[in-house]
Design a protein around this motif. Structure first.
Motif, short mmCIF file in Angstrom:
data_model
loop_
_atom_site.label_atom_id
_atom_site.label_comp_id
_atom_site.label_asym_id
_atom_site.label_seq_id
_atom_site.Cartn_x
_atom_site.Cartn_y
_atom_site.Cartn_z
N ARG A 146 0.68 -1.38 0.17
CA ARG A 146 0.06 0.39 0.56
C ARG A 146 0.29 0.89 0.14
N VAL A 147 1.96 1.00 0.06
CA VAL A 147 2.75 2.26 -0.13
C VAL A 147 2.83 2.66 -1.15
N LYS A 148 2.38 3.80 -1.46
CA LYS A 148 2.03 4.78 -2.58
C LYS A 148 3.37 5.73 -3.09
N VAL A 149 3.62 5.65 -4.50
CA VAL A 149 5.05 5.99 -4.55
C VAL A 149 4.55 7.49 -5.55
N PRO A 150 5.28 9.12 -4.83
CA PRO A 150 4.34 10.20 -4.87
C PRO A 150 4.69 10.33 -6.22
N ARG A 151 3.39 11.92 -7.32
CA ARG A 151 4.27 11.43 -8.65
C ARG A 151 4.67 13.31 -9.18
N THR A 152 5.84 12.24 -8.98
CA THR A 152 6.90 13.50 -9.10
C THR A 152 8.18 13.36 -9.97
N SER A 153 9.20 13.95 -9.93
CA SER A 153 10.68 13.42 -11.00
C SER A 153 11.29 13.53 -9.52
N PRO A 154 11.52 13.28 -8.79
CA PRO A 154 12.57 12.99 -7.63
C PRO A 154 14.23 12.68 -8.38
N PRO A 155 14.89 13.16 -7.43
CA PRO A 155 16.38 12.98 -7.92
C PRO A 155 16.04 11.13 -8.44
N GLN A 156 17.79 10.37 -8.85
CA GLN A 156 18.03 9.53 -8.94
C GLN A 156 18.38 8.97 -7.32
N GLU A 157 19.08 9.41 -7.26
CA GLU A 157 19.57 8.84 -5.63
C GLU A 157 18.71 8.50 -4.64
N LYS A 158 16.99 9.32 -4.55
CA LYS A 158 16.16 9.23 -3.66
C LYS A 158 15.36 7.78 -4.88
N VAL A 159 15.47 7.77 -5.89
CA VAL A 159 14.69 6.88 -6.39
C VAL A 159 14.81 4.72 -5.95
N ILE A 160 16.29 4.97 -6.12
CA ILE A 160 17.57 4.08 -5.52
C ILE A 160 17.27 4.05 -4.05
N GLU A 161 17.17 4.27 -3.17
CA GLU A 161 16.68 4.63 -2.25
C GLU A 161 16.16 4.20 -1.71
N TYR A 162 14.43 4.75 -2.15
CA TYR A 162 13.06 3.94 -2.13
C TYR A 162 13.05 3.14 -2.89
N LEU A 163 13.66 1.80 -3.76
CA LEU A 163 13.73 0.57 -3.92
C LEU A 163 14.44 -0.18 -3.13
N ASP A 164 15.08 0.07 -2.64
CA ASP A 164 16.10 -0.63 -1.77
C ASP A 164 16.27 -1.36 -0.86
N SER A 165 15.02 0.61 -0.01
CA SER A 165 13.74 -0.18 0.99
C SER A 165 13.27 -0.90 1.19
N LEU A 166 12.52 -1.11 -0.37
CA LEU A 166 11.46 -1.78 -0.62
C LEU A 166 11.91 -3.39 -1.01
N ARG A 167 12.96 -3.51 -1.27
CA ARG A 167 13.88 -4.33 -1.43
C ARG A 167 13.95 -5.12 -0.72
N ASN A 168 14.68 -4.47 0.52
CA ASN A 168 15.10 -5.04 1.94
C ASN A 168 13.51 -5.16 2.70
N ALA A 169 12.80 -4.39 2.69
CA ALA A 169 11.16 -5.31 3.46
C ALA A 169 11.03 -6.26 2.81
N LEU A 170 10.02 -6.88 1.71
CA LEU A 170 10.49 -7.53 0.76
C LEU A 170 11.16 -9.07 1.29
#
Length: 197
Positions: A71-95
Motif C-alpha cells: 500500500r506504500v504509494k509512490v509520489p507522482r513527482t520527478s525525484p532525484p535518481q538517488e532518492k529513487v534508488i533509496e526507495y527501491l532499496d528500502s522496498l527490496r529489503n522489506a520484501l
C-alpha cells in the motif's frame, strides 16, 4: 544536489517502518477473540485445534505486513535518481524480510498449509526479482527512474498469492474454518490476500 522532498523522506521511512515489526509480530503468541471463549463453553461445539489457530494467526499477521508494503504509494513527482534508488532499496529489503517470515512458517503443522506458504513465497520471490530489475533501471541513469518507478508500482499492485490463498484454503474443512475464526489476526482487517482481487 536537491534536498530530498518531504514526500520522499516519508515514503522511505514508511517502507522501513513496515519491515521492522514483521519478525516481532509473527513471534507474538496469538490471542483468541472473545467469541472463541463463548464457543468453548458450548457443550456441543467441537474443540478448536490450538496448533492450527496459532499457525493461522502467524500467516494472517505476515499477510498484513505484506499488505502494508504493497500500500506504500509512490509520489507522482520527478525525484532525484538517488532518492529513487533509496526507495527501491528500502522496498527490496522489506520484501526480503517478509520472505524470511513466510519461509519460517514451513513446514506447516496444518495439512495443506505448506502450499499456502509456497503460493506466497513464489509471488514474493517473483516480485523481488522485478524490483531488482527496477533497481537496475534506476541505477543506469536518471532517464531510467521513470521506468523503475512504473515497474515497482505494477509489481506492488499485482503482489498476491499465486495459486492457493488462505481464505479459500480454510474453507476446505470445518475444522480449519473454526480455527480461522478463532485466530485473532485473521479476524482483524484487512482480510488476507486472495489470488484474484
Amino acid at each position: 544536489m536537491k534536498p530530498p522532498t518531504r514526500a520522499w523522506r516519508y515514503l522511505v521511512g514508511a517502507v522501513l517502518l513496515t519491515a521492522v515489526p514483521v519478525l516481532q509480530s509473527c513471534s507474538t503468541p496469538p490471542t483468541a477473540p472473545p467469541a472463541s471463549s463463548a464457543t468453548s463453553q458450548s457443550p456441543t461445539a467441537p474443540a478448536v485445534d490450538q496448533v492450527q489457530v496459532d499457525w493461522l494467526h502467524k500467516v494472517c499477521t505476515s499477510d498484513k505486513q505484506l499488505q502494508e508494503v504493497t500500500r506504500v504509494k509512490v509520489p507522482r513527482t520527478s525525484p532525484p535518481q538517488e532518492k529513487v534508488i533509496e526507495y527501491l532499496d528500502s522496498l527490496r529489503n522489506a520484501l526480503r524480510s517478509i520472505i524470511g517470515v513466510f519461509e519460517a512458517l514451513s513446514p506447516s503443522p496444518v495439512p495443506g498449509g505448506d502450499e499456502v506458504v509456497a503460493s506466497y513465497l513464489r509471488a514474493l520471490k517473483q516480485a523481488s526479482s522485478e524490483l531488482d530489475a527496477a533497481h537496475t533501471f534506476a541505477a543506469a541513469g536518471p532517464d531510467g527512474t521513470g521506468s523503475a518507478l512504473t515497474l515497482a508500482s505494477l509489481t506492488l499492485l499485482g503482489l498476491r498469492p499465486d495459486k492457493t490463498d488462505l481464505p479459500t484454503f480454510v474453507k476446505t474443512s470445518p475444522e480449519l474454518t473454526r480455527a480461522y475464526q478463532s485466530a485473532f489476526a485473521c479476524q482483524r482487517p484487512p482480510s488476507p490476500l486472495k489470488t484474484t482481487p
